[in-house]
Design a protein around this motif. Sequence first.
Motif, mmCIF file in Angstrom:
data_model
loop_
_atom_site.group_PDB
_atom_site.id
_atom_site.type_symbol
_atom_site.label_atom_id
_atom_site.label_comp_id
_atom_site.label_asym_id
_atom_site.label_seq_id
_atom_site.Cartn_x
_atom_site.Cartn_y
_atom_site.Cartn_z
ATOM 1 N N MET A 150 59.493 14.125 -16.648
ATOM 2 C CA MET A 150 58.502 14.452 -17.378
ATOM 3 C C MET A 150 57.755 13.291 -15.799
ATOM 4 O O MET A 150 58.594 12.514 -15.528
ATOM 5 N N LEU B 172 47.733 8.084 -24.542
ATOM 6 C CA LEU B 172 46.614 9.111 -24.508
ATOM 7 C C LEU B 172 46.847 10.059 -25.882
ATOM 8 O O LEU B 172 45.859 10.412 -27.163
ATOM 9 N N ALA B 173 48.405 10.520 -25.950
ATOM 10 C CA ALA B 173 48.267 11.448 -27.749
ATOM 11 C C ALA B 173 48.078 10.301 -28.483
ATOM 12 O O ALA B 173 46.873 10.894 -29.494
ATOM 13 N N HIS C 60 57.281 5.263 -17.280
ATOM 14 C CA HIS C 60 56.409 3.944 -17.662
ATOM 15 C C HIS C 60 56.886 2.891 -17.423
ATOM 16 O O HIS C 60 58.157 3.068 -16.698
ATOM 17 N N HIS D 229 49.277 5.839 -19.747
ATOM 18 C CA HIS D 229 50.438 6.496 -21.048
ATOM 19 C C HIS D 229 49.863 8.230 -21.345
ATOM 20 O O HIS D 229 49.664 8.353 -22.228
ATOM 21 N N ASN D 230 51.593 9.074 -21.432
ATOM 22 C CA ASN D 230 51.971 10.064 -22.192
ATOM 23 C C ASN D 230 50.996 9.770 -23.824
ATOM 24 O O ASN D 230 50.708 10.206 -24.669
ATOM 25 N N GLY E 15 45.977 14.012 -13.131
ATOM 26 C CA GLY E 15 45.976 14.016 -15.141
ATOM 27 C C GLY E 15 45.215 12.270 -15.123
ATOM 28 O O GLY E 15 44.883 11.993 -13.997
ATOM 29 N N ASP F 110 55.493 11.469 -15.909
ATOM 30 C CA ASP F 110 55.060 10.329 -15.960
ATOM 31 C C ASP F 110 56.103 9.364 -16.157
ATOM 32 O O ASP F 110 56.905 9.383 -16.611
#
Lengths: 131, 352
Positions: free
Chosen positions: A1, B22-23, A5, B18-19, B14, A3
């Motif tokens: 991933m 967003l989710a 954190h 953070h994913n 993107g 992304d």
Amino acid sequence: MADTHDGHAESGHHGPKVQTYLVIGAALAGFTAVSFVVNYAVSHYGLSSTAGFWIILTVAVVKATLVVLYFMHLIWDWRKVLFMIIPALILGAMWWIVMTPDIVLAWDRERKADPFAAAPVESGALPPQHP
Amino acid sequence: MAHAVAEQPQAHMGLPLHNGKLAMWLFLVTEIMFFTALIGTYLLLRHSVGATPALEVKLVKGDDQKEHPAVEHPGEPGRYEPVAKEWPRPVDVHLEEWIGAGNTFVLICSSVTVVLAHWALLRRNVRQAVLFVAVTLVLGAVFLAVKAYEYNSKYQHSVLPGYVGDRLLTSDRLEGPTGQQYKDRVRQQMLDALQPVRAELAAEGKTDPTVDDLVHRAEEKYGSETTLHRIAAVLGRMDEKTEGGYRPALSPAEVGAEVMHILHEAEEAREAPPRLSPYIPYGNMWASCYFIMTGFHAFHVLGGLVVFAGILVFAARGRLTPQHDWLLENTGLYWHFVDIVWIFLFPLLYLV
């Protein structure tokens, strides 16, 4: 991933102080009490129910706004998420608007077709008696 | 990955969040639409009331009995007057505003504690964060417990969708199918309520007592100002009587008015309410809206509590670290949304 954190660095702030949260929390509790008192005033002190309705609804909107802006961090994150929230609100409002003509026309049709609907009765008049 | 040089901001593909966040926002957006649909439907249904004028009857005490000797009431002068049907007020459906206000306060406090949990974790204080999550869990559980108490109260008063008499009419000529169903249901409920009297009569050998037997025995045994006697008296008048002089049957609306009188008197006497379907205009629609909105909301609260419990288990295993602040942030987002829904549900259901 791709992304990673890294805590709060991306949002560009370190979060509000705890006092902010506590003040907002106290404000929310206060607003709840206000709406409860206004409701009591409508039923016991003759405040008009329309005024009561608008005050209570405004208070609810203010409370929700405070939660959304501060607790949900939107005051800092708005630009990142507005692309999702605005369409949902538009769609939500559109759903209501689009449904309303159908619903109102259905009520009207129902009312005309209802064999049990009676004419409006002035108060004090008796219902139809047994034969 | 070059670390030795000064960091240039890289061009990111993107979105700048953070994913997980967003989710979660995407999920909340769908939930906004879900609850908008439910609340919107409730508002439309509620404001449709009054579009159809209809006749209903309400028992009023008074001494105009001489002028309008419409219906005799056992032992108590009174008459029935037509009323326009209105959406039930909280008092009609045994909804107490102060309980709703208390629940709102509980949920607001839990929102504060969940945001403090996130704040604590940002300051690398895992212990404090876990404590705040535990408090949030407890407050959420208190909310659900109060909801369960309210639901039980609805059950006790038979204010359940499909169990409330609401489309009742005043004359047998205009009687609709729902009115007759209501009478049948109430008749059965009254027979069930009179079970002690029937048991007594059965013990004496009368296994198939007539309604008059029930009325007389109820009056002898329980006195004439008790719920059971009132129930028996209404049961006795519910159907047409042809022996000893014709007496017409009570219409469904009159049965409804009598049932409300019985329920009111039982409440004044601080007894447990007898299991009789109340007559509440638009009561079924109210109950459907109430249970669907608060039920789905409670379900969402429960889901949040499950996640909080999971976080506590995670922390108990020593695996919660300050790196997990995103977990608390996203769970907090969900919990705040649940709080916002209740912020709107409370005034719409309890207040206005």
